[in-house]
Design an enzyme around this catalytic site. Structure first.
Site, PDB file in Angstrom:
ATOM      1  N   ALA A 169      -1.776 -70.786  56.309  1.00  0.00           N
ATOM      2  CA  ALA A 169      -0.986 -71.530  55.331  1.00  0.00           C
ATOM      3  C   ALA A 169       0.324 -70.827  55.000  1.00  0.00           C
ATOM      4  O   ALA A 169       1.315 -71.478  54.660  1.00  0.00           O
ATOM      5  CB  ALA A 169      -1.801 -71.750  54.060  1.00  0.00           C
ATOM      6  N   TYR A 193       2.900 -77.836  52.762  1.00  0.00           N
ATOM      7  CA  TYR A 193       3.036 -78.200  51.346  1.00  0.00           C
ATOM      8  C   TYR A 193       4.471 -77.936  50.883  1.00  0.00           C
ATOM      9  O   TYR A 193       5.241 -77.228  51.535  1.00  0.00           O
ATOM     10  CB  TYR A 193       2.023 -77.395  50.520  1.00  0.00           C
ATOM     11  CG  TYR A 193       2.038 -77.677  49.041  1.00  0.00           C
ATOM     12  CD1 TYR A 193       1.743 -78.947  48.547  1.00  0.00           C
ATOM     13  CD2 TYR A 193       2.359 -76.681  48.125  1.00  0.00           C
ATOM     14  CE1 TYR A 193       1.768 -79.210  47.181  1.00  0.00           C
ATOM     15  CE2 TYR A 193       2.380 -76.928  46.764  1.00  0.00           C
ATOM     16  CZ  TYR A 193       2.090 -78.200  46.301  1.00  0.00           C
ATOM     17  OH  TYR A 193       2.126 -78.460  44.951  1.00  0.00           O
ATOM     18  N   THR A 195       5.931 -76.033  48.861  1.00  0.00           N
ATOM     19  CA  THR A 195       6.416 -74.661  48.668  1.00  0.00           C
ATOM     20  C   THR A 195       6.459 -73.851  49.962  1.00  0.00           C
ATOM     21  O   THR A 195       6.887 -72.687  49.934  1.00  0.00           O
ATOM     22  CB  THR A 195       5.529 -73.915  47.660  1.00  0.00           C
ATOM     23  OG1 THR A 195       4.188 -73.867  48.177  1.00  0.00           O
ATOM     24  CG2 THR A 195       5.529 -74.604  46.301  1.00  0.00           C
ATOM     25  N   LYS A 196       6.037 -74.425  51.068  1.00  0.00           N
ATOM     26  CA  LYS A 196       5.913 -73.649  52.298  1.00  0.00           C
ATOM     27  C   LYS A 196       7.243 -73.555  53.043  1.00  0.00           C
ATOM     28  O   LYS A 196       8.204 -74.260  52.761  1.00  0.00           O
ATOM     29  CB  LYS A 196       4.834 -74.276  53.192  1.00  0.00           C
ATOM     30  CG  LYS A 196       3.433 -74.254  52.572  1.00  0.00           C
ATOM     31  CD  LYS A 196       3.007 -72.848  52.220  1.00  0.00           C
ATOM     32  CE  LYS A 196       1.546 -72.747  51.807  1.00  0.00           C
ATOM     33  NZ  LYS A 196       1.293 -73.215  50.442  1.00  0.00           N
ATOM     34  N   ASN A 197       7.281 -72.667  54.051  1.00  0.00           N
ATOM     35  CA  ASN A 197       8.522 -72.404  54.776  1.00  0.00           C
ATOM     36  C   ASN A 197       9.032 -73.624  55.526  1.00  0.00           C
ATOM     37  O   ASN A 197      10.233 -73.762  55.763  1.00  0.00           O
ATOM     38  CB  ASN A 197       8.322 -71.237  55.747  1.00  0.00           C
ATOM     39  CG  ASN A 197       8.020 -69.941  55.026  1.00  0.00           C
ATOM     40  OD1 ASN A 197       8.113 -69.855  53.803  1.00  0.00           O
ATOM     41  ND2 ASN A 197       7.644 -68.915  55.778  1.00  0.00           N
TER      42      ASN A 197
END
Length: 393
Positions: A169, A193, A195-197
């Site tokens: 994740a 999601y 907030t992910k890279n």
């Protein structure tokens, strides 16, 4: 202990609050989403298929199967590994609850092994101590984007004939000894999601080498319907489908894939920007009463997904006081994570106690994550540094 100062004037006003993990969305994503809306193909379709091909190529993997979340990816990977009720899956106490919940929803039994306090990843020696005749799988988490000790984990999995399912994740860009995270085990599970890279809003992906695993994952993700059931509404003519297994509604939408298609080509540029921010934080916080992230291990690539500080016991504020003070300064922060045994549900269900996993307990009670999105401006980074120093200096 003195209360933290928020100054008479916060670093940022309320209307300029810096959201933790704010995604970077550019015009091509917006245009691609609008294209999906105009074409009225919103659900699983050709853009999902394209994102699967692109991500598989990026990772050098034979198969990538899109899901609506990493949680779904983990759940279906455990099912596709043919784990049965009572089978034990060893994982880390330093993770989001989804890792453990996926094991439970698949009917297996989670077993925790403590972390290495330096890397915050699962400790292979701790795994050896909790292996049992019922152990059937390992589920390591590449915490914050740092690669786990995959040589040791692969050795344990091979010796004990265990399935290896990687929770990636945080690890889209992570590499270990020249090999990409998510390609070591039978399954590698990724999160897109917000907030992910790389983001698709909500979304996930599973990598697998096995043709049968890939086909089963696709079926399980769409109600257990036969291959390419999403094409039943295409302009190629109606396609009959058969329900061949009890499945779930875990498929990704084209609306989501439309965002990710344009995020993936920027992954290297965004990683370079996060590296700049990381180094600024390293220099700025060197003299403060905090423990900064350990340097990446040799021959690995850190995804730089989370920049975590551990508040020292000698600091003038507690961790929770630090969180409150940063928010008062208009800076969003996170906690990654309170250890799994801190949560009441798992205490009731398994009798786990935080002190049974002392390294995870210690990290979970001292950790805080600072903003490190590639979308941060230099001014944003200045404000984060100013606020941290105002609270801790």
């Amino acid at each position: 202990m003195n209360k933290p100062s928020t100054q008479l004037r916060p670093v940022r006003s309320k209307d300029r609050f810096l959201v933790f993990g704010k995604p970077t969305i550019e015009e091509p994503e917006i245009a691609e989403v609008v294209d999906s809306l105009r074409k009225c193909w919103l659900g699983t379709g050709p853009k999902v298929a394209q994102l699967e091909r692109d991500f598989a190529a990026f990772k050098g993997a034979p198969h990538a199967v899109a899901m609506h979340s990493c949680t779904a990816a983990l759940h279906l990977s455990i099912l596709a590994a043919d784990l049965k009720p009572g089978d034990e899956v060893i994982t880390t106490p330093m993770t989001f609850c989804a890792t453990v919940n996926a094991i439970l929803h698949a009917g297996a039994t989670p077993v925790l092994a403590d972390i290495d306090p330096r890397t915050m990843n699962i400790d292979p020696n701790a795994i050896e101590r909790v292996l049992s005749p019922r152990t059937r799988a390992l589920l390591p988490v590449h915490f914050a984007g740092r690669a786990c000790d995959m040589d040791a984990l692969c050795d344990i999995a091979k010796r004990r004939d265990l399935a290896l399912i990687e929770d990636c994740a945080h690890a889209i860009e992570t590499e270990y000894h020249g090999r990409k995270a998510g390609t070591f085990g039978e399954f590698g599970c990724f999160s897109f999601y917000a907030t992910k890279n790389i983001t698709t809003g909500e979304g996930g992906m599973v990598l697998t080498r096995n043709d049968e695993h890939a086909a089963r994952l696709k079926m399980l993700a769409l109600h257990g319907m036969s291959k390419d059931a999403w094409k039943r509404f295409s302009d190629d003519g109606y396609k009959h489908y058969s329900v061949v297994e009890l499945g779930f509604k875990y498929n990704m939408m084209d609306l989501q894939a439309a965002i990710g298609l344009h995020q993936l080509p920027r992954v290297e540029r965004w990683l370079a920007r996060r590296a700049e921010i990381w180094q600024r934080y390293e220099r700025a916080f060197a003299a403060l009463p905090v423990e900064r992230p350990a340097a990446p291990e040799p021959h690995t690539r850190h995804a730089l997904h989370l920049y975590t500080l551990l508040i020292e016991p000698t600091a003038r504020v507690t961790r929770d006081e630090f969180l409150s003070a940063m928010c008062a300064h208009g800076i969003g922060v996170g906690v990654h994570y309170m250890s799994i045994p801190e949560h009441p549900y798992y205490q009731r269900a398994f009798g786990w106690k935080p002190e049974d996993f002392p390294h995870a307990m210690e990290v979970g009670r001292r950790t805080v994550s600072l903003p490190i999105s590639a979308g941060l401006s230099d001014e944003d980074v200045d404000d984060v540094i100013t606020a941290v120093k105002a609270v801790l200096a």
